[in-house]
Design a protein around this motif. Structure first.
Motif, PDB file in Angstrom:
ATOM      1  N   PRO A  29       0.844  -1.199   0.000  1.00 28.02           N
ATOM      2  CA  PRO A  29       0.000   0.000   0.000  1.00 28.02           C
ATOM      3  C   PRO A  29       0.880   1.251   0.000  1.00 28.02           C
ATOM      4  N   VAL A  30       0.581   2.188  -0.892  1.00 32.58           N
ATOM      5  CA  VAL A  30       1.355   3.424  -0.933  1.00 32.58           C
ATOM      6  C   VAL A  30       0.517   4.638  -0.532  1.00 32.58           C
ATOM      7  N   LEU A  31      -0.816   4.518  -0.600  1.00 35.91           N
ATOM      8  CA  LEU A  31      -1.680   5.639  -0.219  1.00 35.91           C
ATOM      9  C   LEU A  31      -3.026   5.089   0.239  1.00 35.91           C
ATOM     10  N   PHE A  32      -3.408   5.423   1.471  1.00 35.35           N
ATOM     11  CA  PHE A  32      -4.752   5.127   1.961  1.00 35.35           C
ATOM     12  C   PHE A  32      -5.583   6.411   1.863  1.00 35.35           C
ATOM     13  N   ALA A  33      -6.869   6.268   1.589  1.00 30.44           N
ATOM     14  CA  ALA A  33      -7.753   7.433   1.517  1.00 30.44           C
ATOM     15  C   ALA A  33      -9.153   7.043   1.949  1.00 30.44           C
ATOM     16  N   ARG A  40     -17.268  16.420   0.690  1.00 26.69           N
ATOM     17  CA  ARG A  40     -16.543  17.687   0.661  1.00 26.69           C
ATOM     18  C   ARG A  40     -15.033  17.490   0.517  1.00 26.69           C
ATOM     19  N   GLY A  41     -14.621  16.256   0.392  1.00 24.00           N
ATOM     20  CA  GLY A  41     -13.200  15.995   0.255  1.00 24.00           C
ATOM     21  C   GLY A  41     -12.860  14.615   0.764  1.00 24.00           C
ATOM     22  N   LEU A  42     -11.576  14.389   0.995  1.00 24.47           N
ATOM     23  CA  LEU A  42     -11.144  13.106   1.539  1.00 24.47           C
ATOM     24  C   LEU A  42      -9.909  13.286   2.398  1.00 24.47           C
ATOM     25  N   HIS A  43      -9.727  12.338   3.293  1.00 22.17           N
ATOM     26  CA  HIS A  43      -8.520  12.260   4.103  1.00 22.17           C
ATOM     27  C   HIS A  43      -7.604  11.210   3.480  1.00 22.17           C
ATOM     28  N   TYR A  44      -6.303  11.469   3.497  1.00 21.32           N
ATOM     29  CA  TYR A  44      -5.361  10.539   2.896  1.00 21.32           C
ATOM     30  C   TYR A  44      -4.163  10.329   3.822  1.00 21.32           C
ATOM     31  N   ALA A  45      -3.467   9.231   3.576  1.00 24.34           N
ATOM     32  CA  ALA A  45      -2.264   8.916   4.335  1.00 24.34           C
ATOM     33  C   ALA A  45      -1.263   8.244   3.401  1.00 24.34           C
ATOM     34  N   ARG A  46      -0.099   8.850   3.233  1.00 26.84           N
ATOM     35  CA  ARG A  46       0.965   8.246   2.430  1.00 26.84           C
ATOM     36  C   ARG A  46       1.806   7.330   3.313  1.00 26.84           C
ATOM     37  N   THR A  47       2.234   6.223   2.743  1.00 25.24           N
ATOM     38  CA  THR A  47       3.022   5.261   3.525  1.00 25.24           C
ATOM     39  C   THR A  47       4.518   5.419   3.327  1.00 25.24           C
ATOM     40  N   GLY A  48       4.935   6.228   2.331  1.00 27.29           N
ATOM     41  CA  GLY A  48       6.361   6.385   2.065  1.00 27.29           C
ATOM     42  C   GLY A  48       6.966   5.242   1.277  1.00 27.29           C
ATOM     43  N   ARG A  49       6.130   4.409   0.656  1.00 27.17           N
ATOM     44  CA  ARG A  49       6.629   3.221  -0.046  1.00 27.17           C
ATOM     45  C   ARG A  49       6.510   3.324  -1.567  1.00 27.17           C
ATOM     46  N   PRO A 124       1.427  17.497   3.804  1.00 26.08           N
ATOM     47  CA  PRO A 124       1.683  16.507   4.856  1.00 26.08           C
ATOM     48  C   PRO A 124       1.470  15.082   4.373  1.00 26.08           C
ATOM     49  N   ASP A 125       2.163  14.133   5.010  1.00 28.00           N
ATOM     50  CA  ASP A 125       1.953  12.722   4.692  1.00 28.00           C
ATOM     51  C   ASP A 125       0.566  12.262   5.122  1.00 28.00           C
ATOM     52  N   LEU A 126       0.053  12.815   6.218  1.00 30.40           N
ATOM     53  CA  LEU A 126      -1.306  12.547   6.684  1.00 30.40           C
ATOM     54  C   LEU A 126      -2.086  13.839   6.504  1.00 30.40           C
ATOM     55  N   GLY A 127      -2.943  13.881   5.506  1.00 28.21           N
ATOM     56  CA  GLY A 127      -3.578  15.155   5.191  1.00 28.21           C
ATOM     57  C   GLY A 127      -4.997  15.027   4.691  1.00 28.21           C
ATOM     58  N   HIS A 128      -5.466  16.106   4.102  1.00 28.45           N
ATOM     59  CA  HIS A 128      -6.851  16.232   3.662  1.00 28.45           C
ATOM     60  C   HIS A 128      -6.869  17.028   2.363  1.00 28.45           C
ATOM     61  N   LEU A 129      -7.698  16.599   1.419  1.00 32.36           N
ATOM     62  CA  LEU A 129      -7.923  17.344   0.190  1.00 32.36           C
ATOM     63  C   LEU A 129      -9.347  17.881   0.193  1.00 32.36           C
ATOM     64  N   LEU A 147       2.829  11.437  -4.355  1.00 34.73           N
ATOM     65  CA  LEU A 147       2.726  10.120  -3.725  1.00 34.73           C
ATOM     66  C   LEU A 147       3.867   9.857  -2.754  1.00 34.73           C
ATOM     67  N   ARG A 148       4.781  10.790  -2.644  1.00 34.20           N
ATOM     68  CA  ARG A 148       5.796  10.745  -1.595  1.00 34.20           C
ATOM     69  C   ARG A 148       6.081  12.170  -1.162  1.00 34.20           C
ATOM     70  N   ALA A 149       6.700  12.310  -0.004  1.00 29.55           N
ATOM     71  CA  ALA A 149       7.033  13.647   0.489  1.00 29.55           C
ATOM     72  C   ALA A 149       7.992  14.339  -0.478  1.00 29.55           C
ATOM     73  N   LEU A 150       7.762  15.608  -0.734  1.00 27.34           N
ATOM     74  CA  LEU A 150       8.632  16.358  -1.623  1.00 27.34           C
ATOM     75  C   LEU A 150       9.975  16.622  -0.955  1.00 27.34           C
ATOM     76  N   SER A 151      11.040  16.555  -1.759  1.00 26.18           N
ATOM     77  CA  SER A 151      12.375  16.830  -1.246  1.00 26.18           C
ATOM     78  C   SER A 151      12.527  18.315  -0.928  1.00 26.18           C
ATOM     79  N   ALA A 152      13.549  18.628  -0.140  1.00 26.65           N
ATOM     80  CA  ALA A 152      13.829  20.029   0.182  1.00 26.65           C
ATOM     81  C   ALA A 152      14.316  20.758  -1.069  1.00 26.65           C
ATOM     82  N   PRO A 153      13.984  22.055  -1.211  1.00 24.04           N
ATOM     83  CA  PRO A 153      14.429  22.810  -2.388  1.00 24.04           C
ATOM     84  C   PRO A 153      15.938  22.829  -2.590  1.00 24.04           C
TER      85      PRO A 153
END
Length: 295
Positions: A29-33, A40-49, A124-129, A147-153
């Motif tokens: 699993p790479v993304l739960f929602a 009005r939207g959805l909650h999501y959680a990225r697994t980092g995989r 955020p890895d655990l967020g809301h759209l 689908l993964r956290a963005l790297s630092a600039p």
């Protein structure tokens, strides 16, 4: 793109009762929602995989395409779409399955200029759209889900892409429209996305989706657009009629292009074990995530 197989792809949406979704890559699993009951939207959680199904892009390839056609032009987009097709067809854990597909620029103008900067400050890895506004936090109204956290600039790879952006040769971001999320997700190009935003620009995005061209609703809306065009043209008279007809004709062509390039519904497969198994999997991969989906 006409794709003959597989029937069930390596990267796929799966679903369970209670508006529960999960993006699977192979057995991972790479993304739960979870969609909200109020729509009005959805909650999501990225697994980092998540792992991109694309091979890493070399700088010499980016420069060669930029020399062939101006970045952002139709020819440039077509060349990168052809590259992406090869990558996706050869990917064991990509999203393609049997059927008709599109890989096109943002013809529906989904991306709003005001929402781009939010990705650098609020992803955020655990967020809301947020869907359609509805008074939810402004920062949750985003148009693209990494689908993964963005790297630092200032990360080394991002800095290399920032140089490509300043040179005018940076490849596009490749995204995939998922109807259950009501959002595209980033298939490939997370660091390119960061690079463009860090430079104050707006990325070029090619969006993969199932093609809706053969569906009945496409035929209905296309026929209605043509009928409206014929009525308006028939009513035009006078010395400016020719130029007005030409203007109406261009508008009709744009409208028909938008209709036939529509995104079809994303297919989802049943999650083995149903809602109870989904809850257990979410607890195992994203401990502590407890989305409030009833409001």
């Amino acid at each position: 793109m006409r794709v003959e197989g597989p029937v069930k792809p390596g990267l796929r949406m799966e679903c369970a009762d209670g508006r529960r979704l999960v993006l699977m890559q192979g057995a991972t699993p790479v993304l739960f929602a979870r969609q909200r009951a109020t729509h009005r939207g959805l909650h999501y959680a990225r697994t980092g995989r998540y792992a991109s199904p694309f091979a890493p892009l070399r700088a010499d390839r980016a420069r060669a395409v930029a020399e062939f056609a101006a970045p952002g032009s139709a020819e440039w987009s077509e060349r990168w779409a052809a590259h992406a097709e090869v990558e996706l067809r050869g990917a064991a854990e990509g999203p393609l399955h049997a059927g008709e597909w599109l890989l096109v620029p943002d013809v529906h103008r989904w991306f709003k200029t005001v929402n781009w900067p939010k990705l650098l400050t609020h992803d955020p890895d655990l967020g809301h759209l947020t869907w359609f506004g509805y008074g939810d936090p402004v920062e949750d109204a985003r148009d693209l889900l990494p689908l993964r956290a963005l790297s630092a600039p200032e990360a080394p790879r991002v800095k290399a892409y920032r140089r490509q952006y300043r040179e005018g040769v940076l490849p596009p971001v490749f995204a995939w429209w998922i109807s259950g999320l009501n959002s595209p997700v980033v298939l490939d190009g997370h660091d390119r996305l960061t690079a463009v935003l860090a430079e104050g620009g707006r990325p070029e995005v090619l969006i993969l989706s199932r093609a809706a061209a053969a569906s009945r609703w496409v035929e209905f809306f296309a026929a209605r657009a043509v009928e409206e065009y014929e009525k308006r043209v028939a009513a035009l008279e006078g010395p400016l009629a020719a130029s007005r007809i030409a203007h109406r004709s261009r508008s009709l062509a744009d409208e028909l292009t938008s209709i036939t390039s529509g995104y079809d519904l994303t297919r989802a497969w049943p999650f083995p074990g149903g809602a109870r198994a989904w809850v257990a999997a979410a607890a195992a991969h994203v401990p502590g995530w407890a989305p409030d989906a009833d409001r």
